[in-house]
Design a protein around this motif. Structure first.
Motif, PDB file in Angstrom:
ATOM      1  N   THR A 221       0.836  -1.204   0.000  1.00 40.11           N
ATOM      2  CA  THR A 221       0.000   0.000   0.000  1.00 40.11           C
ATOM      3  C   THR A 221       0.875   1.259   0.000  1.00 40.11           C
ATOM      4  O   THR A 221       0.616   2.227  -0.735  1.00 40.11           O
ATOM      5  CB  THR A 221      -0.931  -0.007   1.220  1.00 40.11           C
ATOM      6  OG1 THR A 221      -1.741  -1.180   1.193  1.00 40.11           O
ATOM      7  CG2 THR A 221      -1.825   1.219   1.230  1.00 40.11           C
ATOM      8  N   HIS A 222       1.913   1.241   0.806  1.00 39.65           N
ATOM      9  CA  HIS A 222       2.833   2.383   0.883  1.00 39.65           C
ATOM     10  C   HIS A 222       3.573   2.585  -0.442  1.00 39.65           C
ATOM     11  O   HIS A 222       3.679   3.723  -0.959  1.00 39.65           O
ATOM     12  CB  HIS A 222       3.828   2.162   2.015  1.00 39.65           C
ATOM     13  CG  HIS A 222       4.930   3.175   2.057  1.00 39.65           C
ATOM     14  ND1 HIS A 222       4.722   4.499   2.403  1.00 39.65           N
ATOM     15  CD2 HIS A 222       6.272   3.054   1.766  1.00 39.65           C
ATOM     16  CE1 HIS A 222       5.864   5.157   2.338  1.00 39.65           C
ATOM     17  NE2 HIS A 222       6.823   4.295   1.960  1.00 39.65           N
ATOM     18  N   ARG A 225       1.602   4.046  -3.382  1.00 40.60           N
ATOM     19  CA  ARG A 225       1.441   5.502  -3.323  1.00 40.60           C
ATOM     20  C   ARG A 225       2.662   6.237  -3.883  1.00 40.60           C
ATOM     21  O   ARG A 225       2.576   7.406  -4.278  1.00 40.60           O
ATOM     22  CB  ARG A 225       1.184   5.936  -1.884  1.00 40.60           C
ATOM     23  CG  ARG A 225      -0.146   5.446  -1.295  1.00 40.60           C
ATOM     24  CD  ARG A 225      -0.479   6.200  -0.028  1.00 40.60           C
ATOM     25  NE  ARG A 225      -1.707   5.728   0.574  1.00 40.60           N
ATOM     26  CZ  ARG A 225      -1.768   4.932   1.635  1.00 40.60           C
ATOM     27  NH1 ARG A 225      -0.620   4.543   2.229  1.00 40.60           N
ATOM     28  NH2 ARG A 225      -2.914   4.554   2.135  1.00 40.60           N
ATOM     29  N   GLU A 229       1.241   8.335 -10.938  1.00 35.76           N
ATOM     30  CA  GLU A 229      -0.186   8.031 -10.955  1.00 35.76           C
ATOM     31  C   GLU A 229      -0.562   7.092 -12.102  1.00 35.76           C
ATOM     32  O   GLU A 229      -1.306   6.121 -11.894  1.00 35.76           O
ATOM     33  CB  GLU A 229      -0.981   9.330 -11.068  1.00 35.76           C
ATOM     34  CG  GLU A 229      -2.486   9.101 -11.052  1.00 35.76           C
ATOM     35  CD  GLU A 229      -3.251  10.414 -11.115  1.00 35.76           C
ATOM     36  OE1 GLU A 229      -4.496  10.354 -11.201  1.00 35.76           O
ATOM     37  OE2 GLU A 229      -2.621  11.487 -11.072  1.00 35.76           O
ATOM     38  N   ARG A 232       0.735   3.565 -11.573  1.00 32.38           N
ATOM     39  CA  ARG A 232      -0.033   2.907 -10.512  1.00 32.38           C
ATOM     40  C   ARG A 232      -1.393   2.442 -11.034  1.00 32.38           C
ATOM     41  O   ARG A 232      -1.816   1.305 -10.791  1.00 32.38           O
ATOM     42  CB  ARG A 232      -0.225   3.867  -9.333  1.00 32.38           C
ATOM     43  CG  ARG A 232      -1.051   3.258  -8.188  1.00 32.38           C
ATOM     44  CD  ARG A 232      -1.155   4.202  -7.009  1.00 32.38           C
ATOM     45  NE  ARG A 232      -1.951   5.373  -7.343  1.00 32.38           N
ATOM     46  CZ  ARG A 232      -1.470   6.614  -7.385  1.00 32.38           C
ATOM     47  NH1 ARG A 232      -0.184   6.838  -7.139  1.00 32.38           N
ATOM     48  NH2 ARG A 232      -2.257   7.647  -7.684  1.00 32.38           N
TER      49      ARG A 232
END
Length: 287
Positions: A221-222, A225, A229, A232
């Motif tokens: 999750t980290h 981020r 963008e 991801r």
């Protein structure tokens, strides 16, 4: 000189109300006709006359004192048939005495064999405990100042066993089988079988695996981020989404070529691998 054999009269009505409709001489005649000549009608007449005796004994062996168990009644009749096959009227005793013993023996064997799915001991001592323990538990009165173990010692003595054997017999015969699929008493809807520990489970390994999975999830999750963008979103759409989007669909969405989408996906996955490798190296240094 032996008297000539006269077959029993099949048309003769069988008395089924009480066994004493057969006199000693009549039951002896029927028994000899069956034993010596295989006269089935004579055997049936003898057995039918003592059916009330069978039902009476079966009722006493029923836990609820009711004839609501057809298997119990059937086993009682099997005992009566065995008695008819083995009865010797020349020994001088009445058929009712002989038949009662056979019926009780058949019912005791039936109760012992059907009490539990788990195999029980069939020794004379085990049989005595099975049939006498409940009666002794109820009949043995407490003496003034007597402790539970002192009372148990008297019960064990009556059964002819020691205290350890008494405890084992109570565990074996104290209750019948219970389904593991019934709801547990916690009221949460779980079945008992789901609450039993797995004897082959490695608790420490399970805890370690669960911990590692939680750490990995937090790290992913980290690291997600930290990705650009578009990288991801493309990794999530092609790897984590179910069903995944195709490269063509993503290319049309972003207005880029299919090959460019593939390059962005591989770049994003490469960054994640580097991040996770750094996490592994850090964990190794700490350990």
């Amino acid at each position: 000189m032996n008297k000539p054999f006269v077959p029993s009269d099949p048309a003769r009505p069988a008395h089924t109300d009480r066994p004493d409709f057969l006199s000693r001489d009549e039951e002896a005649r029927l028994a000899r006709a069956w034993r010596d000549h295989g006269d089935v009608a004579a055997r049936n007449r003898l057995v039918t006359a003592f059916t009330p005796l069978v039902l009476s004994i079966a009722k006493r062996h029923s836990r609820a004192r009711r004839l609501d168990d057809p298997d119990l009644v059937q086993q009682a009749h099997i005992g009566l048939l065995k008695a008819a096959d083995g009865f010797d009227p020349d020994r001088g005793f009445r058929f009712a005495t002989y038949a009662a013993w056979w019926v009780r023996a058949e019912l005791q064997e039936y109760r012992l064999s059907t009490w539990s799915l788990v195999a029980r001991g069939r020794s004379a001592r085990a049989r005595k405990a099975f049939f006498n323990l409940p009666r002794l538990e109820e009949a043995t009165e407490w003496r003034p100042g007597e402790t539970p173990r002192e009372r148990d010692a008297r019960i064990a003595a009556d059964l002819g066993v020691n205290m350890a054997e008494l405890d084992r017999m109570r565990r074996q015969f104290g209750a019948q089988d219970s389904s593991l699929n019934i709801a547990a008493a916690d009221g949460e809807g779980d079945e008992i079988i789901n609450l039993l520990p797995d004897p082959e489970a490695d608790v420490e390994a399970d805890v370690a695996t669960r911990h590692d999975r939680e750490v990995l999830q937090r790290n992913l999750t980290h690291h997600f981020r930290q990705l650009p963008e578009r990288e991801r979103d493309i990794v999530i759409a092609t790897v984590l989404r179910d069903p995944p989007m195709t490269l063509n669909e993503l290319g049309e969405s972003y207005g880029i070529s299919r090959e460019r989408v593939r390059q962005l996906r591989e770049r994003g996955l490469g960054r994640l691998r580097e991040f996770l490798a750094e996490d592994g190296a850090a964990a190794t240094e700490l350990s």
